[in-house]
Design a protein around this motif. Structure first.
Motif, PDB file in Angstrom:
ATOM      1  N   GLN A  34       0.814  -1.195   0.000  1.00 31.08           N
ATOM      2  CA  GLN A  34       0.000   0.000   0.000  1.00 31.08           C
ATOM      3  C   GLN A  34       0.860   1.263   0.000  1.00 31.08           C
ATOM      4  N   HIS A  35       2.119   1.130   0.312  1.00 34.23           N
ATOM      5  CA  HIS A  35       3.016   2.276   0.325  1.00 34.23           C
ATOM      6  C   HIS A  35       3.569   2.497  -1.085  1.00 34.23           C
ATOM      7  N   SER A  36       3.715   3.754  -1.448  1.00 37.09           N
ATOM      8  CA  SER A  36       4.106   4.086  -2.814  1.00 37.09           C
ATOM      9  C   SER A  36       5.545   3.695  -3.127  1.00 37.09           C
ATOM     10  N   ALA A  37       6.395   3.641  -2.129  1.00 38.43           N
ATOM     11  CA  ALA A  37       7.799   3.311  -2.352  1.00 38.43           C
ATOM     12  C   ALA A  37       8.234   2.257  -1.352  1.00 38.43           C
ATOM     13  N   PRO A  38       9.131   1.361  -1.759  1.00 42.75           N
ATOM     14  CA  PRO A  38       9.603   0.351  -0.817  1.00 42.75           C
ATOM     15  C   PRO A  38      10.425   0.979   0.300  1.00 42.75           C
ATOM     16  N   VAL A  39      10.474   0.301   1.427  1.00 44.26           N
ATOM     17  CA  VAL A  39      11.281   0.775   2.547  1.00 44.26           C
ATOM     18  C   VAL A  39      12.743   0.813   2.118  1.00 44.26           C
ATOM     19  N   LYS A  40      13.390   1.936   2.401  1.00 37.35           N
ATOM     20  CA  LYS A  40      14.802   2.100   2.033  1.00 37.35           C
ATOM     21  C   LYS A  40      15.665   1.727   3.229  1.00 37.35           C
ATOM     22  N   ILE A  41      16.525   0.727   3.032  1.00 40.93           N
ATOM     23  CA  ILE A  41      17.323   0.174   4.130  1.00 40.93           C
ATOM     24  C   ILE A  41      18.806   0.264   3.792  1.00 40.93           C
ATOM     25  N   GLN A  42      19.586   0.685   4.776  1.00 38.85           N
ATOM     26  CA  GLN A  42      21.041   0.577   4.676  1.00 38.85           C
ATOM     27  C   GLN A  42      21.472  -0.574   5.588  1.00 38.85           C
ATOM     28  N   LEU A  43      22.156  -1.539   5.012  1.00 42.21           N
ATOM     29  CA  LEU A  43      22.605  -2.735   5.731  1.00 42.21           C
ATOM     30  C   LEU A  43      24.110  -2.721   5.902  1.00 42.21           C
ATOM     31  N   MET A  44      24.542  -2.962   7.131  1.00 44.04           N
ATOM     32  CA  MET A  44      25.962  -3.216   7.380  1.00 44.04           C
ATOM     33  C   MET A  44      26.063  -4.577   8.048  1.00 44.04           C
ATOM     34  N   THR A  45      26.856  -5.471   7.475  1.00 39.80           N
ATOM     35  CA  THR A  45      26.955  -6.831   8.000  1.00 39.80           C
ATOM     36  C   THR A  45      28.312  -7.445   7.710  1.00 39.80           C
ATOM     37  N   SER A  46      28.728  -8.350   8.591  1.00 38.68           N
ATOM     38  CA  SER A  46      29.912  -9.164   8.323  1.00 38.68           C
ATOM     39  C   SER A  46      29.511 -10.567   7.886  1.00 38.68           C
ATOM     40  N   LEU A  47      28.220 -10.858   7.890  1.00 31.53           N
ATOM     41  CA  LEU A  47      27.731 -12.192   7.529  1.00 31.53           C
ATOM     42  C   LEU A  47      27.858 -12.421   6.021  1.00 31.53           C
ATOM     43  N   PRO A  48      28.149 -13.644   5.596  1.00 31.62           N
ATOM     44  CA  PRO A  48      28.318 -13.933   4.164  1.00 31.62           C
ATOM     45  C   PRO A  48      26.983 -14.127   3.457  1.00 31.62           C
ATOM     46  N   ILE A  49      26.111 -13.120   3.527  1.00 32.19           N
ATOM     47  CA  ILE A  49      24.773 -13.255   2.964  1.00 32.19           C
ATOM     48  C   ILE A  49      24.596 -12.503   1.655  1.00 32.19           C
ATOM     49  N   ILE A  50      25.520 -11.622   1.342  1.00 37.22           N
ATOM     50  CA  ILE A  50      25.345 -10.790   0.151  1.00 37.22           C
ATOM     51  C   ILE A  50      25.899 -11.478  -1.090  1.00 37.22           C
ATOM     52  N   TRP A  51      27.133 -11.988  -0.993  1.00 39.53           N
ATOM     53  CA  TRP A  51      27.745 -12.654  -2.145  1.00 39.53           C
ATOM     54  C   TRP A  51      28.081 -14.102  -1.860  1.00 39.53           C
ATOM     55  N   GLY A  52      27.871 -14.551  -0.661  1.00 40.26           N
ATOM     56  CA  GLY A  52      28.219 -15.925  -0.311  1.00 40.26           C
ATOM     57  C   GLY A  52      29.586 -16.008   0.350  1.00 40.26           C
ATOM     58  N   GLU A  53      29.885 -17.182   0.869  1.00 40.02           N
ATOM     59  CA  GLU A  53      31.124 -17.416   1.600  1.00 40.02           C
ATOM     60  C   GLU A  53      32.353 -17.252   0.713  1.00 40.02           C
ATOM     61  N   GLY A  54      33.290 -16.417   1.148  1.00 35.90           N
ATOM     62  CA  GLY A  54      34.574 -16.291   0.475  1.00 35.90           C
ATOM     63  C   GLY A  54      34.522 -15.712  -0.922  1.00 35.90           C
ATOM     64  N   ALA A  55      33.518 -14.932  -1.235  1.00 38.55           N
ATOM     65  CA  ALA A  55      33.407 -14.362  -2.587  1.00 38.55           C
ATOM     66  C   ALA A  55      34.572 -13.423  -2.878  1.00 38.55           C
ATOM     67  N   SER A  56      35.030 -13.460  -4.126  1.00 40.98           N
ATOM     68  CA  SER A  56      36.087 -12.554  -4.572  1.00 40.98           C
ATOM     69  C   SER A  56      35.508 -11.616  -5.619  1.00 40.98           C
ATOM     70  N   MET A  57      36.234 -10.553  -5.918  1.00 41.91           N
ATOM     71  CA  MET A  57      35.771  -9.625  -6.942  1.00 41.91           C
ATOM     72  C   MET A  57      35.609 -10.335  -8.288  1.00 41.91           C
ATOM     73  N   GLN A  58      36.511 -11.259  -8.569  1.00 43.07           N
ATOM     74  CA  GLN A  58      36.429 -11.997  -9.826  1.00 43.07           C
ATOM     75  C   GLN A  58      35.161 -12.844  -9.896  1.00 43.07           C
ATOM     76  N   SER A  59      34.849 -13.539  -8.804  1.00 41.44           N
ATOM     77  CA  SER A  59      33.653 -14.390  -8.805  1.00 41.44           C
ATOM     78  C   SER A  59      32.383 -13.553  -8.868  1.00 41.44           C
ATOM     79  N   ILE A  60      32.418 -12.381  -8.242  1.00 41.21           N
ATOM     80  CA  ILE A  60      31.257 -11.492  -8.287  1.00 41.21           C
ATOM     81  C   ILE A  60      31.020 -10.994  -9.709  1.00 41.21           C
ATOM     82  N   LEU A  61      32.080 -10.514 -10.344  1.00 36.02           N
ATOM     83  CA  LEU A  61      31.961  -9.972 -11.693  1.00 36.02           C
ATOM     84  C   LEU A  61      31.600 -11.042 -12.719  1.00 36.02           C
ATOM     85  N   SER A  62      32.007 -12.293 -12.447  1.00 37.43           N
ATOM     86  CA  SER A  62      31.715 -13.376 -13.386  1.00 37.43           C
ATOM     87  C   SER A  62      30.336 -13.980 -13.167  1.00 37.43           C
TER      88      SER A  62
END
Length: 265
Positions: A34-62
């Motif tokens: 019902q809200h016109s825009a989604p909730v805007k969240i800033q996340l700071m975490t050390s957990l491997p939830i964004i790119w997975g365990e041990g992700a490298s720049m190369q694996s992210i870009l690929s």
């Protein structure tokens, strides 16, 4: 597995966690729509939830990495951005700051979060005194999730003390809310500090002391003494239930907290 009944929570709006069920999660999603825009969240975490365990720049870009189910859920439902600094928080238009077992924060970032909440900002903080998240990364690797929460300066300023579980509580734990069960491990507790350094903050603890709701100046923070429950490896498979399809109680609980903060005064 130890079971802890978390009933009669004082820290949330009346009836909030009595509605923590798949049906309530759907209702929460409908409310969000019902809200016109989604909730805007800033996340700071050390957990491997964004790119997975041990992700490298190369694996992210690929494209060889993928987010954890909890982060994929947040991406689908919110305007979420992972950050490593809160330098520009005040002018970012952020609705909610989400600290999920963040890495060691610079004093300037802790001060920025505190100041932002005091002026009306809202935060969800998951700080675990005994994180049991599996990792194959060696000690000293900066990609390892933080083993113990380092937010004591902020918590003490708000009148809270984070306590590690005793030996009996260091294993598997089920937190039983009305209509929801969160599976986790090594959950901590909070204690109200007798010497808080701010007279503009007031915290109320849940039963079992695993969660706290703090009014800080004009803002509000909901704080949970655990972060392992975000690990989908701990989520139970419920026959015919939503966990198998990626909408588990862990996700539902965070959804409800977000909705509560967004819609609260």
């Amino acid at each position: 597995m130890t079971r802890i009944a978390v009933s009669g929570l004082l820290l949330l709006a009346a009836g909030l966690l009595t509605q923590c069920s798949p049906a309530a999660t759907n209702a929460s999603a409908e409310n969000s729509a019902q809200h016109s825009a989604p909730v805007k969240i800033q996340l700071m975490t050390s957990l491997p939830i964004i790119w997975g365990e041990g992700a490298s720049m190369q694996s992210i870009l690929s494209g060889k990495t993928s987010p954890a189910p909890i982060y994929a859920h947040w991406q689908q439902n919110y305007d979420i951005a992972a950050v490593d600094s809160f330098e520009a928080l005040e002018k970012s238009g952020t609705d909610i700051v989400l600290l999920a077992q963040p890495p060691a924060m610079a004093p300037a970032d802790i001060a920025a979060v505190d100041a932002w909440v005091r002026t009306g900002g809202k935060a969800i903080i998951l700080t675990d005194p005994m994180l049991l998240w599996p990792t194959h990364l060696p000690l000293g690797d900066q990609r390892r999730p933080l083993a113990s929460g380092l937010l004591s300066p902020l918590l003490e300023h708000w009148g809270l003390e984070l306590q590690a579980p005793d030996e009996a509580g260091s294993g598997g734990v089920e937190l039983e809310f009305s209509g929801a069960t969160i599976s986790t491990a090594g959950i901590g507790t909070f204690k109200l500090s007798a010497q808080k350094s701010s007279d503009q903050s007031e915290c109320v603890l849940s039963t079992a002391n695993v969660m706290a709701s703090c009014s800080v100046g004009k803002g509000r923070a909901i704080i949970f003494a655990d972060a392992d429950f975000l690990n989908d490896a701990l989520w139970p498979d419920i026959e015919g239930g939503a966990n198998k399809d990626g909408v588990g109680d862990a996700k539902g609980l965070i959804d409800i907290l977000i909705t509560d903060l967004r819609d609260g005064e």
